[in-house]
Design an enzyme around this catalytic site. Structure first.
Site, PDB file in Angstrom:
ATOM      1  N   ASN A 356      -5.625  33.595  -2.004  1.00 23.74           N
ATOM      2  CA  ASN A 356      -7.054  33.669  -1.729  1.00 23.74           C
ATOM      3  C   ASN A 356      -7.355  33.165  -0.316  1.00 23.74           C
ATOM      4  OD1 ASN A 356      -9.633  34.377  -2.357  1.00 23.74           O
ATOM      5  ND2 ASN A 356      -9.867  32.950  -4.064  1.00 23.74           N
ATOM      6  N   HIS A 388     -16.006  27.823  -8.805  1.00 24.07           N
ATOM      7  CA  HIS A 388     -15.399  28.591  -9.895  1.00 24.07           C
ATOM      8  C   HIS A 388     -16.174  28.467 -11.198  1.00 24.07           C
ATOM      9  CE1 HIS A 388     -11.792  28.847  -7.303  1.00 24.07           C
ATOM     10  NE2 HIS A 388     -11.505  29.903  -8.024  1.00 24.07           N
TER      11      HIS A 388
END
Length: 521
Positions: A356, A388
């Protein structure tokens, strides 16, 4: 009886899942035929359509006006959002609209902090709603695109703040370079802003595209601002890069389908039952091996989605990153994942740095380089966990990740110089660090996928939290001796992953040069 009960529960959850999904159900017949949930089928259809439509920006729309190119990006993004999320797609407009109003109204000197707070609060509310009302089978929902939009609006807000309030950043050389490299003198027009936040190329799963890169793409600034050089007199074609990435995406999908039923991570939830076979008969070594294969299966989903999204960016002309030493064009500016860099990393920081990658750059710009030097790593991991969501597994993973990052840095500084005396020793060290990195990464990431607290703690308990204690012990190691050479120090400070990922520093100049120390997702 137990099998019948599980079958009934699965059918009931599937019905709940179907009822809770707001996206288009036109392709339910295809979902039933291939055995994939309708949300994933819609995701694949939308991404394949985006891959085909992206080609328009290199051929018929190449010479179109910037306004028309903005409009096409926005229109397709809105249609795609409604197709995949139905009435939930309203959030795709509300979040950027709210932040655009704040950009217009707020004083420039704290615009970034307020918009970051507002975006995270909005995103957090959607995360909480999903956890309360959606079933565990619900794979794709609006939180994914909202997470990407949050990255876009906050990075733009800080970029504007840094450019519009020059007197606050003159003392910071990194930020001064950033202002020169990514100059934005005014708040974008509504069309520019909403087209940027809702561009179809990266709406579904990223990677985050920073505003300066997007504008250069729209305005056709000599292939993402890279001047053509002596090796090529025409705009390089991304065809080969797109083919490779689509092929890698398909390979990851095939591997996922081949292994998903053999190594489901849900089996590890049985660790909470002392009478289950997993608890009674599985050794710690086999449990770790099973967990590694299960997390590999999950990673294949990410590889599939990210490589396909990167191919979409390349196919429309985004992502060109200059030429290598042989004159071959590089299309890795929008790369979100270095698959081989992650899977074969020799230390924890290198592995995290390969995962990522554009989110790492975003975290560096909004958390790591903002505020004091103390607790930089803690700020980054805390923001990443909050971004998240609120499942306990996320926080267990990011706590372990932060601990392992600091511990691996300490151990590398102390231990590595002992193995540089000869080639066999160095080979042994590289092999050992590869194995330990895979073990540490598997151990740390299982809770991220299990999500819930009880099975995650049961998994750690099976190993008696041993890796946590080892990492804490590593922090007590004495500091590196001053007798080691400066070359060794430099090797320790510069993670290997940066050697092949200069785009982390070049394409993301929106947040300055960076010091290469942050690699967190």
């Amino acid at each position: 009886m137990k099998i019948q009960l599980r079958s009934f529960q699965h059918s009931r959850m599937s019905a709940m899942y179907y009822d809770s999904y707001d996206g288009s159900k036109i392709f339910v017949f295809l979902s039933n035929k291939i055995g994939l949930p309708i949300d994933l089928v819609n995701f694949l259809i939308s991404q394949i359509a985006a891959l085909c439509l992206a080609r328009l920006f290199r051929k018929p729309l190449r010479l179109a006006s910037p306004e028309f190119r903005h409009f096409v990006c926005l229109a397709i993004g809105l249609l795609m959002g409604y197709f995949c999320f139905g009435k939930q797609a309203v959030h795709l407009s509300v979040l950027p609209m709210l932040n655009y109003i704040l950009m217009k109204m707020l004083p420039h000197h704290f615009m970034g902090n307020v918009i970051l707070t507002t975006s995270m609060l909005y995103l957090s509310c959607i995360h909480v709603h999903r956890q309360l009302y959606h079933t565990s089978d619900y794979t794709l929902d609006i939180t994914g695109p909202l997470m990407v939009i949050t990255q876009r609006v906050t990075s733009l807000a800080y970029l504007l703040q840094d450019n519009l309030v020059r007197h606050e950043i003159n003392s910071n050389n990194n930020m001064k370079n950033h202002v020169q490299a990514a100059k934005v003198d005014k708040i974008p027009s509504p069309l520019e802003y909403f087209a940027y936040t809702l561009a179809f190329q990266t709406l579904m799963c990223g990677p985050v595209v920073f505003y300066s890169d997007y504008i250069k793409f729209i305005e056709g600034a000599r292939v993402d601002g890279i001047t053509k050089d002596k090796w090529s007199q025409s705009e390089p074609s991304p065809r080969r890069a797109v083919s490779y990435k689509v092929g890698g995406s398909v390979a990851a999908a095939v591997l996922y389908l081949a292994l998903a039923k053999k190594y489901p991570l849900t089996v590890l939830e049985e660790l909470t039952d002392p009478t289950s076979e997993v608890s009674r008969s599985w050794s710690a070594l086999y449990l770790l091996w099973y967990a590694y294969l299960s997390t590999l299966v999950v990673r294949c989903k990410y590889y599939h989605a990210w490589l396909l999204s990167e191919a979409i960016c390349n196919n429309c002309g985004m992502g060109f990153n200059g030429y290598d030493a042989n004159g071959t064009p590089k299309w890795d500016k929008m790369s979100n994942i270095d698959v081989f860099g992650f899977e074969f990393a020799q230390n924890f920081r290198e592995a995290v740095g390969s995962w990522n990658k554009n989110t790492n750059a975003w975290l560096r710009g909004v958390a790591y380089e903002r505020g004091g030097r103390r607790l930089r790593t803690a700020r980054v991991y805390a923001l990443s966990a909050l971004w998240h969501g609120f499942h306990p597994g996320y926080y267990l993973t990011f706590f372990a990740g932060g601990l392992f990052t600091v511990a691996s840095k300490k151990m590398r500084a102390v231990v590595r110089p002992m193995f540089l005396e000869s080639r066999p020793k160095k080979l042994f060290y590289d092999t050992l660090t590869f194995v330990t990195t895979r073990i540490a990464m598997t151990y740390a990431t299982v809770p991220f996928i299990l999500l819930h607290l009880t099975p995650s703690l049961a998994f750690y308990g099976k190993f008696y939290y041993s890796l946590h204690f080892i990492a804490l012990g590593a922090l007590l190691l004495p500091s590196k001796s001053k007798g080691f050479s400066n070359n060794t120090t430099n090797l320790e400070l510069q993670p290997t992953s940066l050697k092949g990922n200069k785009d982390m520093l070049s394409s993301n100049d929106n947040f300055g040069k960076g010091n290469g120390k942050l690699k967190v997702s």
